[in-house]
Structure formats: structure tokens, C-alpha cells
Write an enzyme that holds these catalytic residues in place. Structure first.
Site, PDB file in Angstrom:
ATOM      1  N   PHE A 111       0.810  -1.225   0.000  1.00 57.13           N
ATOM      2  CA  PHE A 111       0.000   0.000   0.000  1.00 57.13           C
ATOM      3  C   PHE A 111       0.834   1.262   0.000  1.00 57.13           C
ATOM      4  CE2 PHE A 111       0.159   2.272   4.033  1.00 57.13           C
ATOM      5  CZ  PHE A 111       0.804   1.387   4.875  1.00 57.13           C
ATOM      6  N   LYS A 112       2.106   1.145   0.355  1.00 55.18           N
ATOM      7  CA  LYS A 112       2.964   2.327   0.383  1.00 55.18           C
ATOM      8  C   LYS A 112       2.999   3.035  -0.974  1.00 55.18           C
ATOM      9  CE  LYS A 112       4.881   1.385   4.563  1.00 55.18           C
ATOM     10  NZ  LYS A 112       4.337   0.109   5.032  1.00 55.18           N
TER      11      LYS A 112
END
Ligand SMILES: *Cc1c(COP(=O)(O)O)cnc(C)c1O
Length: 468
Positions: A111-112
Site C-alpha cells: 500500500f505504500k
């Protein structure tokens, strides 16, 4: 929009200032002076927007006039165009109660990417036409490093130094960093834990001799722009499940408290969030803090979910500030105590205000594997260890109204932690084809002791000073 420090004394900055800054000069973290508000009809009007447009709408109040709405939409369109799914963060149904928000369709499979693909473009935008240079220094438990390196590799006017704990990131995570051979990318494996790496980075941000010579910027979630970009997918998911008419709960695999704090921000902006469930592994400082008020760091125990092997959660300071009546003096005192004794106690006001929004659960290895098995056997879903900890916490949430859907944030693609997945369910997930020959590419990194002086000397010998 102006931003103030959680410790009360650093000068207020605009959005551009906080994007290019590391820590505030008083050691605190920047937060918006006030939370922008969306009325229910404004939220309803967002339903059905493509992700890049939704992102522009949700983020514009934070960006203010540092980027025009037209330009911000161009940047979000470019950032989210790198994702391998048209919905960017697709929502999948697991059963009648549980949903999975897949945040791992970006270039480095965690998700970064959602925040860092945008942050890389914002850096470039704010440096364009200026005779200036940025030195990014970051610590990673695996995923921030690969996402940040992917976002800035080969870009002008930016160098990136990324510290990871030697031997404590997965092979795919390591290779996604160390196989990027662009000359502006510097990977450092330190002897120590993620917390040791993060402490070195924080010290560098506070080292006046270094920050006077180099334009030191942050890509860790101490950078406000990262949290801001993460607020968007809470809106995306809740809108799909009936917001603003319907309330939604989220379960969030948590380490540095950035992702779940973005959910708290969404709630402050008016999104009808019933509960934010903080899921930790056995490194459970946040679970203890939220249940007993005791925020005290133990030692880090390595687990199958390394991105959550953290005992010091930087962004918790932002919650303490907001939940404690925005009293910078109180936070400066609490954090000074934490830095001296590795422990602090939440005030009653902080505890009760946090309890309004947050629940928590501590999930051990058996609980994680049980969630992976349940998802696979009942829903055909292959979950990475972090997402599985989130789902286990979601399934353990007892006191939520029965009609509230629970969305678990799936924070990494299972192939990023393939061996742990194989050990849990006997299925080895395949790396997506777009990662190509990752496992054969040459690697480049240096191994250093985890002490401050070694790393400071390494960075200052290689970074480009600011002009003048
Ligand atoms: C970074 C990360 C987390 C923890 O997120 P925080 O914002 O640090 O709380 C959880 N899962 C994965 C896969 C991550 O990369």
C-alpha cells in the site's frame, strides 16, 4: 491550509513546506491546523468518481493553493496510472460482513505505493524551476523503501538513502530496493532492527549540522503528504459501501500508525466511520497503549509480518496531540519522557478521546495463520501475513453493530511474502508478471553498523549539498 507542529514551537508551514520537510524543528510532526470538513451531501457527490478525481477532491483542502486543482488532478492521474487495476484500490467481498480493500496493485506490491507514487511527483513539482537539491533519508521495514525508491529512482535533484535492517526483510522486499541501480539510489543494510534504523533517521533530521548543508526530506509516514494520500482510499471504500448514509468499520494492519491515522483523519473530515481497529502482531505497543494507556516500548521480536515489527510508532504522536486537546507543551513533555525512559502514560483525555474511534487486537502467529486459512478455504483469497493479521482482528471485533460492514485493509500482495504464505496455506503465490526477472537482477547495497556516526558519515560523503 497551514500546518503546526505537535510539539508546539516550530514555525507553521504551508503544504509545500511540510512536503519538503523532515521533522519539525522542535522535533515534532506537522499536522493541519484544522481538519477540513465535508458535509454529507458533498460526500454523496463523490460517489462513482474515478479514483484520481476522488483523490483530487479529498486532498485539495490539504494542498490549498500550493497546487491548482487542475494540476493536482494531472498529478493524481499520473500517480495512479501506474497501478495495475483500473479501480486502483478495488474492494472485494469476503462474506456477508467482511470486505477486503486491496491496496497492493501499485508497482512494488504494497500500500505504500498509493502515497509514494504521488509524493515522488510532488517532490518533482516543488523542485521544478528551483536551483535546489533534496536528500531523502528513510528507514524501512521493507515496503516504504521499495515504494520510495521506485517513486524517485533516476529523478533529477533528488538523492535517496534508504536504511533497512539487515536480514529482516523478505527477499522480494530486499530485491525490490537493491536491484534498482540508478545512481541517485543508495541502499544501506544496517546491523540492527527497524526501530534502530528509524532512530538514526530521526537523529539525522534533528542534526543541525546536517540539515544546514543538505535539504533533508522524509518519505516515512512522518511526512504529512503520505498520510494525506492515504485518506483517499477510506473515502473510496466507504462510498462503495453506502456512505454517507451508512457507517463502516476498518481493520488496519498497523506498525508506524500512519495508515490507521489516515482513517482517523477521514473520520475527522466527516466520513461516517464506526470504528478503526488497530491490528498488531506480537509487537503490541499500540494494543497496550490503546487498552491500558501504557505506551512503553519492549524489544522487537521478528515475525512473518516484518512491516509491523515495530515498537515505536512515530505517528502515534499525532493522535496524542489531537486527542489531547492540541497542547504542544503536553506532547513535548510526554515525548521527552518517552525518549528518556522508553515509556509514557496517556492522559485520561487522550485515552477517552482515542477510545471514541479506536479498537485494537493483538494477533499472534497462530491467529494470523488461522485467518489465512479461513480466507483461503471460505473465500478463495490468498492473504499476505499483514493483511491476515488485519482480517483476524476484524473477525475478533465483538461489539460492533451487526449492520456495520468491516473493511480489512489488504496492505501487501501475497507474493511479496511468498514463503510465509506457503508455510501457512501450502500455496506459493506467483509474482505478478510485471515484476519480470526481479529474482535474477544484480543487487547493490552497503552494509553498515547501526550507529549514528557511521551512517551520517556515509550519507554526507555521498549526498549533494544545497546550493549557496
Ligand atoms: C507499512 C506496512 C504496514 C504498517 O503500516 P503503518 O502505516 O506503518 O502502520 C502494514 N502492512 C504492510 C504490508 C506495510 O508495508
Amino acid at each position: 491550509m497551514r500546518y503546526v507542529s505537535t510539539r508546539g514551537t516550530a514555525p507553521a508551514l504551508d503544504f509545500k513546506g511540510v512536503t519538503l520537510a523532515g521533522l519539525a524543528s522542535d522535533g515534532g510532526l506537522y499536522v493541519p491546523e484544522t481538519w477540513p470538513q465535508f458535509a454529507p451531501d458533498a460526500i454523496a457527490a463523490m460517489a462513482g468518481l474515478p479514483y484520481a478525481q476522488l483523490a483530487q477532491r479529498v486532498m485539495q483542502p490539504f494542498v490549498g493553493d500550493c497546487v491548482t486543482p487542475e494540476r493536482l488532478l494531472e498529478l493524481t492521474t499520473q500517480a495512479y496510472g501506474t497501478f495495475a487495476h483500473a479501480a486502483v484500490t478495488p474492494l472485494r467481498q469476503l462474506d456477508e460482513r467482511h470486505w477486503l480493500l486491496e491496496l497492493f496493485h501499485g508497482p512494488t506490491l504494497a500500500f505504500k505505493d498509493v502515497a509514494l507514487q504521488l509524493l515522488g511527483l510532488l517532490f518533482e513539482e516543488f523542485l521544478a524551476g528551483r536551483d535546489d537539491h533534496l536528500t531523502i533519508v528513510g528507514a524501512t521495514s521493507g515496503d516504504t523503501g521499495s515504494a520510495a525508491i521506485n517513486a524517485v529512482a533516476g529523478r533529477d535533484k533528488v538523492d535517496i538513502f534508504m536504511l533497512h535492517p539487515h536480514g529482516r526483510v523478505s527477499e522480494v522486499q530486499r530485491r525490490q530496493m537493491t536491484s534498482v541501480l540508478a545512481p541517485n539510489v543508495h541502499n544501506i543494510a544496517i546491523d540492527g532492527s527497524f526501530d534502530d534504523a528509524q532512530a538514526v533517521v530521526k537523529r539525522m533530521f534533528n542534526d543541525g549540522a546536517v540539515t544546514a548543508r543538505f535539504g533533508i526530506a522524509a518519505v516515512n509516514s512522518i511526512n504529512w503528504a503520505r498520510l494525506m494520500a492515504q485518506v483517499v482510499y477510506y473515502f473510496a471504500a466507504a462510498l462503495q459501501l453506502g456512505a454517507p448514509q451508512r457507517r463502516v468499520a476498518f481493520a488496519v494492519p498497523t506498525g508506524n500508525f500512519g495508515d490507521v491515522f489516515a482513517g482517523y483523519v477521514a473520520a475527522q473530515m466527516g466520513l461516517p466511520i464506526e470504528r478503526l481497529i488497530v491490528a498488531t502482531n506480537i509487537n503490541d505497543i499500540l494494543h497496550r497503549a490503546l487498552t491500558t494507556g501504557d505506551y512503553s516500548a519492549g524489544t522487537v521480536t521478528p515475525t512473518a509480518a516484518p512491516s509491523m515489527d515495530i515498537q515505536v510508532s512515530s505517528n502515534f504522536e499525532r493522535l496524542l496531540y489531537d486527542a489531547g486537546g492540541r497542547d504542544g507543551g503536553l506532547i513535548a513533555g510526554q515525548m521527552a519522557r518517552f525518549e528518556a525512559e522508553r515509556a509514557l502514560h496517556l492522559t485520561n483525555a487522550q485515552r477517552s478521546s482515542a477510545a471514541r474511534w479506536f479498537g485494537s487486537a493483538r494477533i499472534d502467529a497462530a491467529g494470523m495463520v488461522a485467518a489465512q486459512r479461513w480466507a483461503y478455504d471460505h473465500c478463495g483469497e490468498v492473504l499476505d501475513p499483514h493483511s491476515a493479521i488485519g482480517l483476524a482482528a476484524a473477525r475478533a471485533a465483538a461489539d460492533l453493530p451487526a449492520d456495520v460492514p468491516i473493511v480489512t485493509l489488504a496492505t501487501a500482495h501475497p507474493a511479496k511474502f511468498g514463503d510465509a504464505v506457503a508455510a501457512a496455506i501450502g500455496v506459493q503465490p506467483a509474482l505478478p508478471a510485471r515484476l519480470g526477472d526481479l529474482l535474477e537482477r544484480p543487487e547493490r547495497y552497503d552494509r553498515l553498523p547501526g550507529d549514528y556516526a557511521s551512517i551520517r558519515d556515509y550519507v554526507t560523503a555521498r549526498a549533494t549539498p544545497r546550493p549557496g
